[in-house]
Write an enzyme that holds these catalytic residues in place. Structure first.
Site, PDB file in Angstrom:
ATOM      1  CE1 TYR A 140     -10.201 -24.606  -9.814  1.00 18.10           C
ATOM      2  CE2 TYR A 140     -11.175 -22.457 -10.658  1.00 18.10           C
ATOM      3  CZ  TYR A 140     -10.432 -23.620 -11.272  1.00 18.10           C
ATOM      4  OH  TYR A 140     -10.860 -24.045 -12.123  1.00 18.10           O
ATOM      5  CB  THR A 195     -15.988 -30.109 -17.967  1.00 16.69           C
ATOM      6  OG1 THR A 195     -16.155 -28.924 -16.968  1.00 16.69           O
ATOM      7  CG2 THR A 195     -16.327 -28.838 -19.086  1.00 16.69           C
TER       8      THR A 195
HETATM    9  P1  NDP Z   1     -12.718 -31.926 -15.742  1.00 18.69           P
HETATM   10  O1  NDP Z   1     -12.878 -32.809 -14.553  1.00 18.69           O
HETATM   11  O2  NDP Z   1     -13.883 -32.388 -17.476  1.00 18.69           O
HETATM   12  O3  NDP Z   1     -11.109 -32.615 -16.392  1.00 18.69           O
HETATM   13  C1  NDP Z   1      -9.617 -31.985 -15.645  1.00 18.69           C
HETATM   14  C2  NDP Z   1      -9.656 -33.376 -15.929  1.00 18.69           C
HETATM   15  O4  NDP Z   1      -7.697 -33.319 -15.213  1.00 18.69           O
HETATM   16  C3  NDP Z   1      -9.843 -34.912 -16.068  1.00 18.69           C
HETATM   17  O5  NDP Z   1      -9.003 -34.927 -17.624  1.00 18.69           O
HETATM   18  C4  NDP Z   1      -8.849 -34.909 -14.978  1.00 18.69           C
HETATM   19  O6  NDP Z   1      -8.847 -36.787 -15.361  1.00 18.69           O
HETATM   20  C5  NDP Z   1      -7.482 -35.188 -15.220  1.00 18.69           C
HETATM   21  N1  NDP Z   1      -6.981 -34.479 -14.075  1.00 18.69           N
HETATM   22  C6  NDP Z   1      -7.287 -34.591 -12.582  1.00 18.69           C
HETATM   23  N2  NDP Z   1      -6.759 -34.569 -11.634  1.00 18.69           N
HETATM   24  C7  NDP Z   1      -5.595 -35.603 -12.491  1.00 18.69           C
HETATM   25  C8  NDP Z   1      -4.521 -35.539 -11.844  1.00 18.69           C
HETATM   26  N3  NDP Z   1      -3.682 -35.903 -10.597  1.00 18.69           N
HETATM   27  N4  NDP Z   1      -2.873 -36.686 -12.794  1.00 18.69           N
HETATM   28  C9  NDP Z   1      -3.520 -36.369 -14.404  1.00 18.69           C
HETATM   29  N5  NDP Z   1      -4.830 -35.540 -14.309  1.00 18.69           N
HETATM   30  C10 NDP Z   1      -5.945 -35.073 -13.808  1.00 18.69           C
HETATM   31  O7  NDP Z   1     -12.633 -30.374 -16.213  1.00 18.69           O
HETATM   32  P2  NDP Z   1     -12.100 -29.505 -16.847  1.00 18.69           P
HETATM   33  O8  NDP Z   1     -11.698 -29.719 -18.595  1.00 18.69           O
HETATM   34  O9  NDP Z   1     -13.355 -28.553 -16.937  1.00 18.69           O
HETATM   35  O10 NDP Z   1     -11.052 -28.670 -16.660  1.00 18.69           O
HETATM   36  C11 NDP Z   1      -9.754 -28.701 -16.924  1.00 18.69           C
HETATM   37  C12 NDP Z   1      -8.833 -28.065 -16.519  1.00 18.69           C
HETATM   38  O11 NDP Z   1      -9.896 -25.901 -17.270  1.00 18.69           O
HETATM   39  C13 NDP Z   1      -8.558 -27.620 -14.741  1.00 18.69           C
HETATM   40  O12 NDP Z   1      -7.235 -27.476 -14.766  1.00 18.69           O
HETATM   41  C14 NDP Z   1      -9.615 -26.618 -14.885  1.00 18.69           C
HETATM   42  O13 NDP Z   1      -9.598 -25.983 -13.810  1.00 18.69           O
HETATM   43  C15 NDP Z   1      -9.880 -25.325 -15.858  1.00 18.69           C
HETATM   44  N6  NDP Z   1     -10.747 -24.560 -15.916  1.00 18.69           N
HETATM   45  C16 NDP Z   1     -12.509 -24.955 -16.591  1.00 18.69           C
HETATM   46  C17 NDP Z   1     -13.451 -23.757 -15.848  1.00 18.69           C
HETATM   47  C18 NDP Z   1     -14.401 -24.647 -16.231  1.00 18.69           C
HETATM   48  O14 NDP Z   1     -15.389 -24.192 -15.791  1.00 18.69           O
HETATM   49  N7  NDP Z   1     -14.840 -26.233 -16.569  1.00 18.69           N
HETATM   50  C19 NDP Z   1     -12.727 -23.034 -15.850  1.00 18.69           C
HETATM   51  C20 NDP Z   1     -12.232 -22.354 -16.039  1.00 18.69           C
HETATM   52  C21 NDP Z   1     -10.563 -23.304 -16.100  1.00 18.69           C
HETATM   53  P3  NDP Z   1      -8.708 -37.794 -14.780  1.00 18.69           P
HETATM   54  O15 NDP Z   1      -9.418 -37.536 -13.765  1.00 18.69           O
HETATM   55  O16 NDP Z   1      -8.988 -39.287 -15.873  1.00 18.69           O
HETATM   56  O17 NDP Z   1      -7.003 -38.185 -13.685  1.00 18.69           O
END
Ligand code: NDP
Length: 243
Positions: A148, A183
């Site tokens: 990651y 999340t």
């Molecule tokens: P969630 O798991 O709630 O959301 C992730 C989103 O990414 C979902 O909408 C999922 O949709 C989408 N996704 C995953 N894989 C794919 C793919 N191959 N194609 C298209 N969409 C995809 O997590 P967060 O909202 O927390 O994460 C959002 C971003 O923030 C990420 O990049 C994460 O690494 C980053 N982040 C999060 C932190 C946290 O603590 N929450 C901290 C720091 C960074 P679906 O499965 O429907 O495709």
């Protein structure tokens, strides 16, 4: 409701940060293209002026087709938010290499695909903004975050390079590095002990106040600054987060 007429594309809009961004921008009347694999979650929001498409960001062809389709309706993309990401925690000595590959494909290649899809148009127009969602794990190490961290340090690095490529064209390229925010993200880790340890740490230090909506508002703030102002990198965490 305010009316804003420039197209915003949000990847990973079916949950977490992306979903909150969709709601926040829609409230201000921006036309939106929402992308993720679970289209039903995005459609259920029933946001005005919004197109939802089932897209895997790894697949550049379908990603680009959705952006071009939305641009036909709403005009060129003014903001691309490369937010889609996955976090599969594990230690390097034992984690399945397929999990590493998934993270590198989605978190790095997905972001590069999103940037390339809009960069040339933005250069031509000498305007536009790209916001890549990295992580605090994109600037410092955390246990069990090997692949990651590799992916998010990648996002931090490639965003800095892209900023250099785009600044002569007046195009902003920003990255945001959030700390731990509740999340669905942690739910994809396959090792239950790691999930439990992560949750115990968050609770024990009291890092439980910050929400996905706070992150979404911060991204909106950075975007709504004048085009000539670039809030290059934002680290945002719960006040109680200790690392
Ligand atoms: P969630 O798991 O709630 O959301 C992730 C989103 O990414 C979902 O909408 C999922 O949709 C989408 N996704 C995953 N894989 C794919 C793919 N191959 N194609 C298209 N969409 C995809 O997590 P967060 O909202 O927390 O994460 C959002 C971003 O923030 C990420 O990049 C994460 O690494 C980053 N982040 C999060 C932190 C946290 O603590 N929450 C901290 C720091 C960074 P679906 O499965 O429907 O495709």
């Amino acid at each position: 409701m305010k009316t804003n007429n420039k197209l915003i594309v949000i990847t990973g809009a079916s949950s977490g940060f992306g979903l909150e961004m969709a709601k926040a921008f829609a409230k201000e009347g921006y036309p939106l293209l929402l992308l993720a694999r679970r289209i039903e979650k995005m459609e259920a929001l029933e946001l005005p002026n919004t197109m939802c498409r089932k897209v895997d960001v790894i697949n550049k062809e379908s990603f680009e087709a959705a952006v071009r389709e939305a641009e036909e309706v709403y005009g060129k993309t003014d903001l691309m938010i490369n937010n889609a990401g996955v976090m599969l925690l594990g230690d390097i000595a034992t984690q399945d290499a397929q999990e590493w590959k998934t993270m590198l494909d989605v978190n790095v290649m997905g972001v590069m695909n999103g940037m390339q899809i809009v960069m040339n148009d933005m250069k031509e127009r000498r305007s536009g903004t790209i916001i890549n969602v990295s992580s605090i794990a994109g600037v410092q190490p955390f246990g069990n975050h090997g692949a990651y961290c590799a992916s998010k340090f990648g996002v931090t690095g490639l965003t800095r390079v892209a900023r250099g490529e785009m600044s002569p064209y007046n195009v902003r390229v920003l990255s945001i590095m959030p700390g731990a925010v509740t999340t669905e993200l942690l739910g994809h880790t396959t090792n239950q002990n790691i999930i439990d340890g992560y949750n115990e740490w968050k609770t024990s230090v009291g890092a439980v106040s910050i929400t996905a909506a706070d992150v979404a508002q911060t991204i909106k703030y950075a975007y709504e600054l004048p085009q000539g102002v670039s809030l290059r990198e934002i680290i945002i965490t719960d006040t109680m987060q200790d690392a």
